[in-house]
Design a protein around this motif. Sequence first.
Motif, mmCIF file in Angstrom:
data_model
loop_
_atom_site.group_PDB
_atom_site.id
_atom_site.type_symbol
_atom_site.label_atom_id
_atom_site.label_comp_id
_atom_site.label_asym_id
_atom_site.label_seq_id
_atom_site.Cartn_x
_atom_site.Cartn_y
_atom_site.Cartn_z
ATOM 1 N N PRO A 125 0.564 -1.401 -0.296
ATOM 2 C CA PRO A 125 -0.243 0.183 -0.172
ATOM 3 C C PRO A 125 1.105 1.315 0.209
ATOM 4 C CG PRO A 125 -0.810 -1.398 1.879
ATOM 5 C CD PRO A 125 0.512 -2.382 0.999
ATOM 6 N N PHE A 126 0.747 2.344 -1.112
ATOM 7 C CA PHE A 126 1.152 3.705 -0.829
ATOM 8 C C PHE A 126 0.761 4.672 0.064
ATOM 9 C CE2 PHE A 126 0.714 7.941 -1.302
ATOM 10 C CZ PHE A 126 2.232 8.707 -1.806
ATOM 11 N N HIS A 127 2.324 4.572 1.026
ATOM 12 C CA HIS A 127 1.921 5.554 2.408
ATOM 13 C C HIS A 127 3.105 6.310 1.712
ATOM 14 C CE1 HIS A 127 1.374 5.909 6.583
ATOM 15 N NE2 HIS A 127 2.985 6.422 6.625
ATOM 16 N N PHE A 128 2.872 7.530 2.455
ATOM 17 C CA PHE A 128 3.596 9.104 2.435
ATOM 18 C C PHE A 128 4.049 9.391 3.411
ATOM 19 C CE2 PHE A 128 4.629 13.421 0.283
ATOM 20 C CZ PHE A 128 5.668 12.998 -0.548
ATOM 21 N N SER A 129 5.209 10.187 4.124
ATOM 22 C CA SER A 129 5.557 11.054 5.027
ATOM 23 C C SER A 129 4.869 12.455 4.710
ATOM 24 C CB SER A 129 6.528 10.464 5.510
ATOM 25 O OG SER A 129 7.103 11.224 6.433
ATOM 26 N N ILE A 130 4.706 12.877 5.253
ATOM 27 C CA ILE A 130 4.532 15.144 4.556
ATOM 28 C C ILE A 130 5.633 15.429 5.614
ATOM 29 C CG2 ILE A 130 3.073 16.487 4.147
ATOM 30 C CD1 ILE A 130 0.832 14.863 3.638
ATOM 31 N N ASP A 131 5.753 16.404 5.385
ATOM 32 C CA ASP A 131 6.787 17.106 5.745
ATOM 33 C C ASP A 131 6.668 18.625 5.650
ATOM 34 O OD1 ASP A 131 8.393 17.708 3.371
ATOM 35 O OD2 ASP A 131 9.509 15.814 3.723
ATOM 36 N N HIS A 132 5.809 18.950 4.983
ATOM 37 C CA HIS A 132 5.852 20.575 4.306
ATOM 38 C C HIS A 132 4.447 20.124 3.506
ATOM 39 C CE1 HIS A 132 6.499 24.690 4.461
ATOM 40 N NE2 HIS A 132 6.999 24.933 2.944
ATOM 41 N N CYS A 133 3.900 21.937 3.881
ATOM 42 C CA CYS A 133 2.772 21.872 2.918
ATOM 43 C C CYS A 133 2.435 23.039 2.452
ATOM 44 C CB CYS A 133 1.431 21.059 3.621
ATOM 45 S SG CYS A 133 -0.057 21.709 2.703
ATOM 46 N N PHE A 134 1.920 23.295 0.867
ATOM 47 C CA PHE A 134 2.145 24.389 0.750
ATOM 48 C C PHE A 134 1.073 25.052 0.027
ATOM 49 C CE2 PHE A 134 6.397 23.387 -0.947
ATOM 50 C CZ PHE A 134 5.601 23.151 -1.926
ATOM 51 N N ALA A 135 0.546 26.155 -0.951
ATOM 52 C CA ALA A 135 -0.874 26.333 -1.879
ATOM 53 C C ALA A 135 0.422 27.419 -2.692
ATOM 54 C CB ALA A 135 -1.589 26.889 -1.554
ATOM 55 N N ILE A 136 0.445 26.708 -4.081
ATOM 56 C CA ILE A 136 0.294 27.347 -5.146
ATOM 57 C C ILE A 136 -1.063 28.049 -6.414
ATOM 58 C CG2 ILE A 136 1.413 27.200 -7.224
ATOM 59 C CD1 ILE A 136 3.527 25.416 -5.870
ATOM 60 N N LYS A 137 -0.939 29.421 -6.311
ATOM 61 C CA LYS A 137 -1.910 29.874 -6.728
ATOM 62 C C LYS A 137 -2.157 29.309 -8.287
ATOM 63 C CE LYS A 137 -3.610 34.406 -7.301
ATOM 64 N NZ LYS A 137 -3.755 35.917 -7.256
ATOM 65 N N ILE A 189 -2.816 20.378 7.114
ATOM 66 C CA ILE A 189 -1.755 20.339 6.642
ATOM 67 C C ILE A 189 -0.218 21.253 7.219
ATOM 68 C CG2 ILE A 189 -0.363 17.909 5.553
ATOM 69 C CD1 ILE A 189 -2.877 18.168 3.911
ATOM 70 N N GLU A 190 0.698 20.199 8.293
ATOM 71 C CA GLU A 190 1.568 20.433 8.022
ATOM 72 C C GLU A 190 2.697 19.840 8.067
ATOM 73 O OE1 GLU A 190 4.651 22.386 11.690
ATOM 74 O OE2 GLU A 190 2.570 22.639 12.057
ATOM 75 N N ARG A 191 2.135 18.408 9.437
ATOM 76 C CA ARG A 191 3.298 17.127 8.687
ATOM 77 C C ARG A 191 1.927 16.438 9.109
ATOM 78 N NH1 ARG A 191 8.688 17.427 11.835
ATOM 79 N NH2 ARG A 191 10.131 18.744 10.633
ATOM 80 N N GLY A 192 2.288 15.174 8.357
ATOM 81 C CA GLY A 192 1.343 13.782 8.321
ATOM 82 C C GLY A 192 1.590 13.200 7.693
ATOM 83 N N ILE A 193 0.243 12.271 6.970
ATOM 84 C CA ILE A 193 0.649 11.603 6.047
ATOM 85 C C ILE A 193 -0.114 11.329 4.773
ATOM 86 C CG2 ILE A 193 2.253 9.239 7.630
ATOM 87 C CD1 ILE A 193 -0.446 8.201 8.621
ATOM 88 N N ALA A 194 -0.303 10.574 3.792
ATOM 89 C CA ALA A 194 -0.851 10.422 2.760
ATOM 90 C C ALA A 194 -1.318 9.033 3.204
ATOM 91 C CB ALA A 194 -0.042 11.444 1.686
ATOM 92 N N VAL A 195 -1.650 8.513 2.487
ATOM 93 C CA VAL A 195 -2.028 7.194 2.086
ATOM 94 C C VAL A 195 -2.872 6.608 0.967
ATOM 95 C CG1 VAL A 195 -0.577 6.717 4.807
ATOM 96 C CG2 VAL A 195 -3.886 6.491 3.974
ATOM 97 N N LYS A 196 -2.812 5.074 0.386
ATOM 98 C CA LYS A 196 -4.427 4.309 -0.880
ATOM 99 C C LYS A 196 -5.219 4.857 0.592
ATOM 100 C CE LYS A 196 -4.854 0.256 -2.547
ATOM 101 N NZ LYS A 196 -4.589 -1.363 -2.714
ATOM 102 N N PRO A 197 -6.480 5.063 0.052
ATOM 103 C CA PRO A 197 -7.709 4.976 0.628
ATOM 104 C C PRO A 197 -7.707 3.415 1.500
ATOM 105 C CG PRO A 197 -7.454 5.928 -0.981
ATOM 106 C CD PRO A 197 -7.000 5.141 -0.884
ATOM 107 N N GLY A 198 -8.066 3.506 2.864
ATOM 108 C CA GLY A 198 -8.590 3.082 3.213
ATOM 109 C C GLY A 198 -7.471 1.539 4.452
ATOM 110 N N SER A 199 -5.807 1.999 3.656
ATOM 111 C CA SER A 199 -4.822 1.009 4.110
ATOM 112 C C SER A 199 -4.689 1.262 6.132
ATOM 113 C CB SER A 199 -3.807 1.190 3.168
ATOM 114 O OG SER A 199 -3.279 2.591 2.891
ATOM 115 N N VAL A 200 -4.274 2.254 6.434
ATOM 116 C CA VAL A 200 -4.270 2.510 7.576
ATOM 117 C C VAL A 200 -5.503 2.815 8.831
ATOM 118 C CG1 VAL A 200 -3.274 4.373 8.763
ATOM 119 C CG2 VAL A 200 -2.668 3.664 6.643
ATOM 120 N N SER A 201 -5.206 2.581 9.863
ATOM 121 C CA SER A 201 -6.226 2.182 10.189
ATOM 122 C C SER A 201 -6.143 3.215 11.793
ATOM 123 C CB SER A 201 -6.766 0.377 11.109
ATOM 124 O OG SER A 201 -5.623 0.227 11.703
#
Length: 393
Positions: free
Chosen positions: A18-30, A93-105
């Motif tokens: 399953p896809f598991h992505f560790s997020i360390d930064h988040c920002f918006a691009i207009k 979002i500041e830090r966290g995870i992005a995963v395949k839907p339903g793969s993390v409980s």
Amino acid sequence: LMKGCMRLPDRRGQREAPFHFSIDHCFAIKGQGTVITGTCLSGHAKVNDIVQFPELGLERKIKTIQMFRRQVTEVNQGDRAGICLANLDSKLIERGIAVKPGSVSLIYSAVALVRKVRFFRGKLPTDSKFHVSVGHTTIMATVHFFGARELSQMTFPTNENDDAVYDDTINDSPTPKGAQQQQQLASSSLGGASASGLPRIPFNYEKEFLYQAEMVEKLKDLKDNSLDEENTSNDHNNGAALLQEGDEQQQPRGDENDKSTNRKVIAEDVQQQHSQKHKQQAQQQQPPLHWAILHFQTPVFCPWNSLIIGSRLDTDVQANTCRLAFSGRLIEKFDPKKDTERLKIYTHKEKTGIVFRLGDPYKRNVDGKIVCYELFGNDLFKKETNMAQFVGM
């Protein structure tokens, strides 16, 4: 030494994880969307795939993926990347995870395999609270330690070939080259079982475990094993030395090329034996493995087999001491209402009293010996003790 310790991770079969992505930064691009940057820890994701943010309960589609200022179509395990998504508020979002839907409980309690950090000098009593770090999250948890003696009596598979060093399977034998890994699981670490020093073994509820008041640092049963392994290693080294002397005597003086070749082969064998001896000594110096049950004060989202760190962050920061208490790996879910009854933890207990009279003697018909089947004592039980639970023992 560094070259001997460095290994490339074996990522065969990781695309199916399953896809598991560790997020360390988040920002918006207009005009583009919201970009999350981080590291892919397992599996893979492509453009137009749906990813889930379990802490927020949101699902979003991937618009584009960029790695080192170039556009790519997918991201795989170990890749650092920026993923652009639409309709996502970057302030959430500041830090966290992005995963395949339903793969993390959502985990409330779990069974973990842990080992004490040898630089931590304090005691680690059972059922005490620790700061437990899982990924980017640090939460309080009550930890119950047990099973050090039973784990010390187990033999874990060792992978000798370089390709199997990072094998993250629950096999009893190393995975051969070209063979597909079995039970490949998502992990929140790039390294496998060998990289973290924590083998991947399932927890057995049918086994009995000795109660521990605290996490222990040493086991007396391991000393004899270490002496046997050291003597065995010395015997191998002595045999290699004798073999070297015998080969030198048998080689003709004129054949210098064969002589040098044999010396090189013997030297490599001796070096390999020394390396194995150092590995065994390093394993013996490590604190023993423990089973632990963790009850999180706040439930946490993370995949199974995630690496965890238990700390004493309430220790005085000015004190010259290590605050990292133990490290471990989450093995499986633990339901306090159902699994507590399945857990078999026992303690050794004894009663001491005074025997003041034996019962009537009887002559045994089998061998003619005089025996007594009854004895009378005192100071063994209190008046309010329920004697029914001791009958028939």
